[in-house]
Write a protein that holds these residues in place. Structure first.
Motif, PDB file in Angstrom:
ATOM      1  N   ARG A   1      -8.349  43.055   2.114  1.00 48.28           N
ATOM      2  CA  ARG A   1      -9.077  44.238   1.639  1.00 48.28           C
ATOM      3  C   ARG A   1      -8.167  45.392   1.235  1.00 48.28           C
ATOM      4  N   TYR A   2      -7.077  45.576   1.972  1.00 50.82           N
ATOM      5  CA  TYR A   2      -6.254  46.773   1.724  1.00 50.82           C
ATOM      6  C   TYR A   2      -4.910  46.454   1.069  1.00 50.82           C
ATOM      7  N   ASN A   3      -4.693  45.149   0.756  1.00 47.15           N
ATOM      8  CA  ASN A   3      -3.492  44.775   0.017  1.00 47.15           C
ATOM      9  C   ASN A   3      -2.192  45.164   0.750  1.00 47.15           C
ATOM     10  N   LEU A   4      -2.167  44.845   2.027  1.00 51.53           N
ATOM     11  CA  LEU A   4      -0.995  45.215   2.832  1.00 51.53           C
ATOM     12  C   LEU A   4      -0.076  44.003   3.028  1.00 51.53           C
ATOM     13  N   ILE A   5       1.171  44.273   3.344  1.00 56.45           N
ATOM     14  CA  ILE A   5       2.112  43.204   3.710  1.00 56.45           C
ATOM     15  C   ILE A   5       1.972  42.948   5.217  1.00 56.45           C
ATOM     16  N   HIS A   6       1.799  41.687   5.561  1.00 57.81           N
ATOM     17  CA  HIS A   6       1.596  41.303   6.957  1.00 57.81           C
ATOM     18  C   HIS A   6       2.942  41.058   7.634  1.00 57.81           C
ATOM     19  N   LEU A   7       3.227  41.793   8.690  1.00 54.72           N
ATOM     20  CA  LEU A   7       4.463  41.553   9.440  1.00 54.72           C
ATOM     21  C   LEU A   7       4.108  41.174  10.881  1.00 54.72           C
ATOM     22  N   SER A   8       4.149  39.879  11.141  1.00 55.08           N
ATOM     23  CA  SER A   8       3.873  39.375  12.494  1.00 55.08           C
ATOM     24  C   SER A   8       5.178  38.860  13.074  1.00 55.08           C
ATOM     25  N   THR A   9       5.655  39.494  14.133  1.00 57.33           N
ATOM     26  CA  THR A   9       6.936  39.057  14.716  1.00 57.33           C
ATOM     27  C   THR A   9       6.795  37.660  15.324  1.00 57.33           C
ATOM     28  N   GLY A  10       5.593  37.333  15.853  1.00 56.10           N
ATOM     29  CA  GLY A  10       5.373  35.984  16.383  1.00 56.10           C
ATOM     30  C   GLY A  10       5.547  34.943  15.275  1.00 56.10           C
ATOM     31  N   ASP A  11       4.934  35.203  14.100  1.00 47.40           N
ATOM     32  CA  ASP A  11       5.061  34.266  12.960  1.00 47.40           C
ATOM     33  C   ASP A  11       6.514  34.186  12.500  1.00 47.40           C
ATOM     34  N   LEU A  12       7.186  35.341  12.434  1.00 46.48           N
ATOM     35  CA  LEU A  12       8.590  35.347  11.984  1.00 46.48           C
ATOM     36  C   LEU A  12       9.461  34.535  12.943  1.00 46.48           C
ATOM     37  N   LEU A  13       9.198  34.692  14.250  1.00 44.63           N
ATOM     38  CA  LEU A  13       9.983  33.940  15.242  1.00 44.63           C
ATOM     39  C   LEU A  13       9.693  32.442  15.140  1.00 44.63           C
ATOM     40  N   ARG A  14       8.411  32.093  14.929  1.00 45.56           N
ATOM     41  CA  ARG A  14       8.084  30.665  14.806  1.00 45.56           C
ATOM     42  C   ARG A  14       8.728  30.064  13.552  1.00 45.56           C
ATOM     43  N   SER A  15       8.856  30.869  12.468  1.00 43.51           N
ATOM     44  CA  SER A  15       9.562  30.372  11.259  1.00 43.51           C
ATOM     45  C   SER A  15      11.027  30.121  11.571  1.00 43.51           C
ATOM     46  N   GLU A  16      11.621  31.010  12.360  1.00 46.08           N
ATOM     47  CA  GLU A  16      13.041  30.831  12.731  1.00 46.08           C
ATOM     48  C   GLU A  16      13.213  29.548  13.556  1.00 46.08           C
ATOM     49  N   ILE A  17      12.250  29.296  14.444  1.00 43.12           N
ATOM     50  CA  ILE A  17      12.326  28.080  15.277  1.00 43.12           C
ATOM     51  C   ILE A  17      12.216  26.842  14.381  1.00 43.12           C
ATOM     52  N   GLN A  18      11.260  26.914  13.453  1.00 42.41           N
ATOM     53  CA  GLN A  18      11.043  25.795  12.520  1.00 42.41           C
ATOM     54  C   GLN A  18      12.305  25.513  11.707  1.00 42.41           C
ATOM     55  N   ALA A  19      12.969  26.606  11.305  1.00 36.77           N
ATOM     56  CA  ALA A  19      14.177  26.471  10.481  1.00 36.77           C
ATOM     57  C   ALA A  19      15.384  26.029  11.317  1.00 36.77           C
ATOM     58  N   GLY A  20      15.212  26.036  12.627  1.00 35.60           N
ATOM     59  CA  GLY A  20      16.295  25.597  13.506  1.00 35.60           C
ATOM     60  C   GLY A  20      17.469  26.563  13.547  1.00 35.60           C
ATOM     61  N   SER A  21      17.201  27.843  13.273  1.00 33.22           N
ATOM     62  CA  SER A  21      18.295  28.834  13.272  1.00 33.22           C
ATOM     63  C   SER A  21      18.746  29.138  14.704  1.00 33.22           C
ATOM     64  N   GLU A  22      19.917  29.733  14.790  1.00 37.57           N
ATOM     65  CA  GLU A  22      20.486  30.158  16.084  1.00 37.57           C
ATOM     66  C   GLU A  22      19.521  31.127  16.789  1.00 37.57           C
ATOM     67  N   LEU A  23      19.036  32.100  15.986  1.00 34.04           N
ATOM     68  CA  LEU A  23      18.093  33.090  16.529  1.00 34.04           C
ATOM     69  C   LEU A  23      16.839  32.390  17.061  1.00 34.04           C
ATOM     70  N   GLY A  24      16.340  31.427  16.277  1.00 34.36           N
ATOM     71  CA  GLY A  24      15.142  30.681  16.670  1.00 34.36           C
ATOM     72  C   GLY A  24      15.345  29.933  17.972  1.00 34.36           C
ATOM     73  N   LEU A  25      16.514  29.320  18.110  1.00 36.78           N
ATOM     74  CA  LEU A  25      16.798  28.551  19.325  1.00 36.78           C
ATOM     75  C   LEU A  25      16.798  29.448  20.556  1.00 36.78           C
ATOM     76  N   ARG A  26      17.414  30.635  20.391  1.00 42.26           N
ATOM     77  CA  ARG A  26      17.480  31.563  21.529  1.00 42.26           C
ATOM     78  C   ARG A  26      16.084  32.099  21.869  1.00 42.26           C
ATOM     79  N   ALA A  27      15.315  32.409  20.820  1.00 48.02           N
ATOM     80  CA  ALA A  27      13.973  32.964  21.042  1.00 48.02           C
ATOM     81  C   ALA A  27      13.064  31.927  21.695  1.00 48.02           C
ATOM     82  N   LYS A  28      13.219  30.667  21.293  1.00 49.12           N
ATOM     83  CA  LYS A  28      12.328  29.612  21.788  1.00 49.12           C
ATOM     84  C   LYS A  28      12.366  29.495  23.318  1.00 49.12           C
ATOM     85  N   THR A  29      13.568  29.610  23.874  1.00 50.31           N
ATOM     86  CA  THR A  29      13.701  29.491  25.328  1.00 50.31           C
ATOM     87  C   THR A  29      12.821  30.533  26.025  1.00 50.31           C
ATOM     88  N   LEU A  30      12.797  31.760  25.476  1.00 51.24           N
ATOM     89  CA  LEU A  30      11.994  32.828  26.082  1.00 51.24           C
ATOM     90  C   LEU A  30      10.509  32.633  25.781  1.00 51.24           C
TER      91      LEU A  30
END
Ligand code: AMP
Length: 193
Positions: free
Chosen positions: A24-53
């Motif tokens: 409705r308002y044409n906003l950019i969605h910034l979900s840190t949970g989604d961003l972290l899950r993308s990092e995990i999916q990509a197998g990045s270093e950041l994703g690996l560290r975040a996944k443990t927590l």
């Protein structure tokens, strides 16, 4: 610019409502949970560290999520506005967000908080776990841990925005469309100021 924080515990309906708000308002969605899950999916270093927590239902360090938001704000300088979903989750993150937005001469317009009691959250999340594939939705102990993290570290974030006169609580139990109508009212009262 409309900069909105959609606030509430895990399972409050932030994902569902944010999709409707964005449309409705044409906003950019910034979900840190989604961003972290993308990092995990990509197998990045950041994703690996975040996944443990994340697998323990704990918050990831403030610096990590603040850095991700910083990058996204830079990527979308010409946006009509942002909806922050699952961020900020600590007072430190709120202060960092205010500082980041100030560098663009921007600020948070409103925080909309979906209010849902703990027993309803537990049953919603266990239900979501049957279809979402999210490991953190499939275990009662882990869900309780996330709700505990919310109550101890994230709830104070509401006070932070209340002090700025930007906090709007909305009943998060009921029909999706009824809740969305209440959210629209809150947003429209801010944008018409
Ligand atoms: P969510 O999808 O928002 O429920 O987030 C899932 C998990 O990601 C949380 O339980 C935290 O471990 C982590 N997370 C997401 N956003 C944040 C944040 N802003 N600060 C710290 N941890 C976060």
């Amino acid at each position: 610019m409309l900069n909105l924080i959609l606030f509430g515990p895990p399972g409050a309906g932030k994902g569902t409502q944010s999709e409707k708000i964005i449309a409705r308002y044409n906003l950019i969605h910034l979900s840190t949970g989604d961003l972290l899950r993308s990092e995990i999916q990509a197998g990045s270093e950041l994703g690996l560290r975040a996944k443990t927590l994340m697998d323990q239902g704990l918050l990831v360090p403030d610096e990590v999520v603040i850095g991700m938001i910083d990058h996204k704000l830079r990527d979308h300088r010409d946006a009509a506005g942002f909806i922050f979903d699952g961020f900020p989750r600590t007072v430190k993150q709120s202060e960092a967000l205010d500082e980041l937005l100030a560098t663009y001469d921007q600020s948070i317009s409103v925080m909309i908080a979906l209010v849902v009691d703990d027993s309803e959250l537990l049953s919603r999340l266990l239900n979501r776990g049957k279809t979402s594939g999210r490991p953190d939705d499939q275990n009662e102990e882990l869900i309780s841990k996330r709700i505990h993290e919310y109550n101890s570290k994230t709830k104070p974030v509401a006070d932070y925005y209340q002090q700025q006169g930007k906090f709007v609580p909305i009943e998060g139990i009921g029909e999706i469309e009824t809740i969305f109508a209440e959210i629209n009212k809150a947003i429209d009262s801010v944008t018409s100021k």
